[in-house]
Design a protein around this motif. Structure first.
Motif, PDB file in Angstrom:
ATOM      1  N   SER A  65     -50.392  21.352  14.906  1.00 56.68           N
ATOM      2  CA  SER A  65     -51.835  21.505  14.935  1.00 56.68           C
ATOM      3  C   SER A  65     -52.442  20.534  13.739  1.00 56.68           C
ATOM      4  CB  SER A  65     -52.144  22.726  14.584  1.00 56.68           C
ATOM      5  OG  SER A  65     -51.837  23.791  14.008  1.00 56.68           O
ATOM      6  N   PHE A  66     -51.298  21.197  12.399  1.00 62.22           N
ATOM      7  CA  PHE A  66     -51.954  21.193  10.879  1.00 62.22           C
ATOM      8  C   PHE A  66     -52.206  19.168  10.479  1.00 62.22           C
ATOM      9  CE2 PHE A  66     -50.798  19.967   6.425  1.00 62.22           C
ATOM     10  CZ  PHE A  66     -52.112  20.362   6.056  1.00 62.22           C
ATOM     11  N   PHE A  67     -50.178  18.535  11.170  1.00 63.14           N
ATOM     12  CA  PHE A  67     -50.379  17.495  11.209  1.00 63.14           C
ATOM     13  C   PHE A  67     -50.501  16.440  11.756  1.00 63.14           C
ATOM     14  CE2 PHE A  67     -46.800  19.922   8.454  1.00 63.14           C
ATOM     15  CZ  PHE A  67     -47.021  19.090   7.377  1.00 63.14           C
ATOM     16  N   LEU A  68     -50.432  16.970  13.165  1.00 62.85           N
ATOM     17  CA  LEU A  68     -51.781  15.199  14.089  1.00 62.85           C
ATOM     18  C   LEU A  68     -52.400  15.426  14.298  1.00 62.85           C
ATOM     19  CD1 LEU A  68     -50.400  14.237  16.658  1.00 62.85           C
ATOM     20  CD2 LEU A  68     -51.534  17.134  18.139  1.00 62.85           C
ATOM     21  N   PHE A  69     -53.519  16.079  13.985  1.00 58.83           N
ATOM     22  CA  PHE A  69     -55.486  15.997  13.568  1.00 58.83           C
ATOM     23  C   PHE A  69     -55.641  14.996  12.152  1.00 58.83           C
ATOM     24  CE2 PHE A  69     -55.035  18.552  16.436  1.00 58.83           C
ATOM     25  CZ  PHE A  69     -55.212  18.091  17.985  1.00 58.83           C
ATOM     26  N   GLN A  96     -63.412  18.375  -3.319  1.00 58.45           N
ATOM     27  CA  GLN A  96     -63.113  19.695  -4.106  1.00 58.45           C
ATOM     28  C   GLN A  96     -62.872  20.898  -3.035  1.00 58.45           C
ATOM     29  OE1 GLN A  96     -63.850  19.640  -7.748  1.00 58.45           O
ATOM     30  NE2 GLN A  96     -62.127  21.151  -8.645  1.00 58.45           N
ATOM     31  N   GLU A  97     -64.291  20.530  -2.717  1.00 60.05           N
ATOM     32  CA  GLU A  97     -64.912  22.388  -2.009  1.00 60.05           C
ATOM     33  C   GLU A  97     -63.901  22.817  -0.679  1.00 60.05           C
ATOM     34  OE1 GLU A  97     -68.196  23.771   0.144  1.00 60.05           O
ATOM     35  OE2 GLU A  97     -68.638  21.885  -0.564  1.00 60.05           O
ATOM     36  N   PHE A  98     -63.633  21.808  -0.081  1.00 59.17           N
ATOM     37  CA  PHE A  98     -62.510  21.548   0.980  1.00 59.17           C
ATOM     38  C   PHE A  98     -61.541  21.402   0.764  1.00 59.17           C
ATOM     39  CE2 PHE A  98     -67.146  20.253   3.007  1.00 59.17           C
ATOM     40  CZ  PHE A  98     -67.504  21.281   3.391  1.00 59.17           C
ATOM     41  N   GLY A  99     -60.964  21.371  -0.023  1.00 61.41           N
ATOM     42  CA  GLY A  99     -59.045  21.270  -0.117  1.00 61.41           C
ATOM     43  C   GLY A  99     -58.490  20.460   0.096  1.00 61.41           C
ATOM     44  N   LEU A 100     -59.813  19.583   0.515  1.00 63.91           N
ATOM     45  CA  LEU A 100     -59.179  18.254   0.877  1.00 63.91           C
ATOM     46  C   LEU A 100     -58.327  16.908  -0.686  1.00 63.91           C
ATOM     47  CD1 LEU A 100     -61.468  17.042   3.024  1.00 63.91           C
ATOM     48  CD2 LEU A 100     -59.584  17.964   3.434  1.00 63.91           C
ATOM     49  N   ASP A 101     -58.684  17.410  -1.361  1.00 66.75           N
ATOM     50  CA  ASP A 101     -57.663  16.682  -2.710  1.00 66.75           C
ATOM     51  C   ASP A 101     -56.461  17.118  -3.114  1.00 66.75           C
ATOM     52  OD1 ASP A 101     -59.421  18.803  -3.761  1.00 66.75           O
ATOM     53  OD2 ASP A 101     -60.139  18.307  -5.833  1.00 66.75           O
ATOM     54  N   ASP A 102     -56.106  18.504  -2.965  1.00 65.02           N
ATOM     55  CA  ASP A 102     -54.929  19.144  -2.554  1.00 65.02           C
ATOM     56  C   ASP A 102     -53.632  18.412  -2.234  1.00 65.02           C
ATOM     57  OD1 ASP A 102     -56.339  20.915  -4.389  1.00 65.02           O
ATOM     58  OD2 ASP A 102     -56.217  22.646  -2.510  1.00 65.02           O
ATOM     59  N   PRO A 103     -52.470  18.024  -2.924  1.00 62.12           N
ATOM     60  CA  PRO A 103     -51.473  18.099  -2.386  1.00 62.12           C
ATOM     61  C   PRO A 103     -51.453  18.210  -0.621  1.00 62.12           C
ATOM     62  CG  PRO A 103     -50.654  18.531  -4.039  1.00 62.12           C
ATOM     63  CD  PRO A 103     -52.142  18.698  -3.962  1.00 62.12           C
ATOM     64  N   VAL A 104     -50.489  18.058   0.421  1.00 57.91           N
ATOM     65  CA  VAL A 104     -50.323  17.510   1.524  1.00 57.91           C
ATOM     66  C   VAL A 104     -49.594  19.181   1.717  1.00 57.91           C
ATOM     67  CG1 VAL A 104     -49.642  17.165   3.726  1.00 57.91           C
ATOM     68  CG2 VAL A 104     -50.374  15.110   2.380  1.00 57.91           C
ATOM     69  N   TRP A 105     -48.582  19.517   1.084  1.00 66.71           N
ATOM     70  CA  TRP A 105     -47.815  20.470   0.841  1.00 66.71           C
ATOM     71  C   TRP A 105     -48.622  21.589   0.607  1.00 66.71           C
ATOM     72  CZ3 TRP A 105     -46.891  23.998  -2.964  1.00 66.71           C
ATOM     73  CH2 TRP A 105     -47.991  23.394  -3.985  1.00 66.71           C
ATOM     74  N   LYS A 106     -49.532  21.515  -0.653  1.00 58.33           N
ATOM     75  CA  LYS A 106     -50.156  22.399  -0.566  1.00 58.33           C
ATOM     76  C   LYS A 106     -50.812  22.921   0.236  1.00 58.33           C
ATOM     77  CE  LYS A 106     -52.707  24.812  -4.394  1.00 58.33           C
ATOM     78  NZ  LYS A 106     -53.541  25.305  -2.923  1.00 58.33           N
ATOM     79  N   GLN A 107     -52.107  22.195   1.055  1.00 61.11           N
ATOM     80  CA  GLN A 107     -52.894  22.197   1.961  1.00 61.11           C
ATOM     81  C   GLN A 107     -52.335  23.033   3.257  1.00 61.11           C
ATOM     82  OE1 GLN A 107     -55.069  19.305   3.611  1.00 61.11           O
ATOM     83  NE2 GLN A 107     -54.601  18.348   1.404  1.00 61.11           N
TER      84      GLN A 107
END
Length: 364
Positions: A65-69, A96-107
């Motif tokens: 569910s995390f990687f597919l979408f 930055q508010e939604f955390g989309l600029d973080d690395p994928v592993w951290k997300q």
């Protein structure tokens, strides 16, 4: 005394009298060493394996569910702006508010940690907790798919039993052909056909039912219940048409396999009426595959019917999932996907665990 000692009958009588009226007590053996103990141990090992497999499946759903979408094309931040002109600084602030600029592993680690605490994040488009949106849409879905589930399960088992017992007759050929046709028809196409025929109207036939939605919005009390029921007729009919066909075909096939059994011939030879042979002997054994199907379908009750709810604009989980995909609203899509998959996995696991109660050969 010596004569009594040399007489085996006297010795046995003396031992029985000393043991009391209950007879000689059997020597106590270690507990759980008999057949019943072995069966219990085997069942616990079997159930533990199924539960462990369910946990592994749930983790696989989390990863999927995390990687597919995230492979869906489109920028969710730009979609949230609604096409308005937004500066690069504003877009960066939103990411930055939604955390989309973080690395994928951290997300991913943040996502797994939040899910374990029941937090699926905040919806991008609704600006509300994902669990609140899921809870809000769960009721309409359960009303719709739950009603359809009860109807198509009862109808499918009853008709499947009747057609198999009258195998080869006109009724059997008609119902089997109809079930095969309906089972192969896409549910959304059937829903559109029902809307055109019974909502819009076709030829001299006027529109009798609403084209979509769950309510008219101006009813209260018992009139509101009737209004919701009026809106439910066509989507429920669509789900029942497809669901009963599947249940009928499985029940019919299973009962046909049982009808050649020697135990049915023995039951008839004892003078039992044909309906008693069917009801007491054949149907209980033929229900085993159908019980598994019932639990699988029960899991899809929570998942809803995405296409049917979308076609009929039903405000349930299926329609919410379609709205989330169109953005894409990643937290909402991930939360709904996890709930859908978890419901199916849970019901499959319950079916596996209780199946040995119907067939003792399983789990040994």
């Amino acid at each position: 005394m010596a004569a009594a000692d040399n007489n085996p009958a006297a010795v046995l009588a003396a031992e029985a009298e000393a043991a009391g009226p209950g007879g000689p007590a059997a020597p106590a053996g270690p507990r759980g060493r008999g057949p019943r103990g072995r069966d219990t141990t085997a069942y616990l090992r079997y159930a533990g394996g199924k539960l462990g497999g369910a946990l592994v499946s749930m983790f696989a759903v989390l990863v999927t569910s995390f990687f597919l979408f995230r492979l869906i094309p489109g920028d969710p931040v730009k979609q949230m702006t609604g096409g308005r002109r937004v500066s690069a600084e504003q877009l960066a602030a939103m990411r930055q508010e939604f955390g989309l600029d973080d690395p994928v592993w951290k997300q991913f680690t943040d996502y797994v940690g939040n899910v374990l605490t029941g937090d699926f994040g905040t919806s991008y488009q609704f600006h509300a907790p994902v669990m609140d949106k899921i809870t809000e849409a769960l009721g309409p879905t359960l009303w719709l798919t739950g009603t359809a589930y009860v109807l198509y399960t009862v109808i499918g088992i009853w008709l499947g039993t009747r057609t198999a017992w009258r195998n080869g007759r006109l009724g059997d050929r008609f119902h089997t052909g109809l079930a095969l046709t309906l089972y192969s028809v896409p549910s959304f196409w059937l829903g559109l056909l029902l809307i055109i025929t019974f909502s819009v109207g076709a030829g001299p036939l006027p529109g009798l039912f609403p084209t979509g939605g769950m309510e008219s919005g101006d009813e209260t009390g018992f009139a509101y219940v009737l209004d919701v029921a009026h809106h439910m007729i066509l989507p429920v009919l669509t789900l029942v048409a497809v669901g009963y066909a599947q249940t009928l075909l499985v029940m019919r096939s299973s009962l046909l396999d049982e009808m050649g059994g020697d135990y049915l011939t023995t039951a008839r030879a004892k003078g039992l009426r044909d309906d008693l042979v069917r009801r007491r002997h054949a149907v209980p054994n033929a229900l085993l595959p159908t019980v598994t199907l019932m639990f699988v379908n029960l899991g899809t009750v929570v998942a809803g019917a995405i296409l049917v709810e979308t076609v009929f604009s039903w405000p349930g989980l299926g329609g919410l999932f379609y709205q989330a995909l169109s953005v894409p609203d990643l937290p909402l899509v991930q939360g709904l996907f996890f709930v859908f998959a978890a419901a199916v996995i849970l019901m499959n696991t319950v079916a596996d665990v209780i199946y040995p109660l119907f067939d003792p050969r399983v789990g040994r």
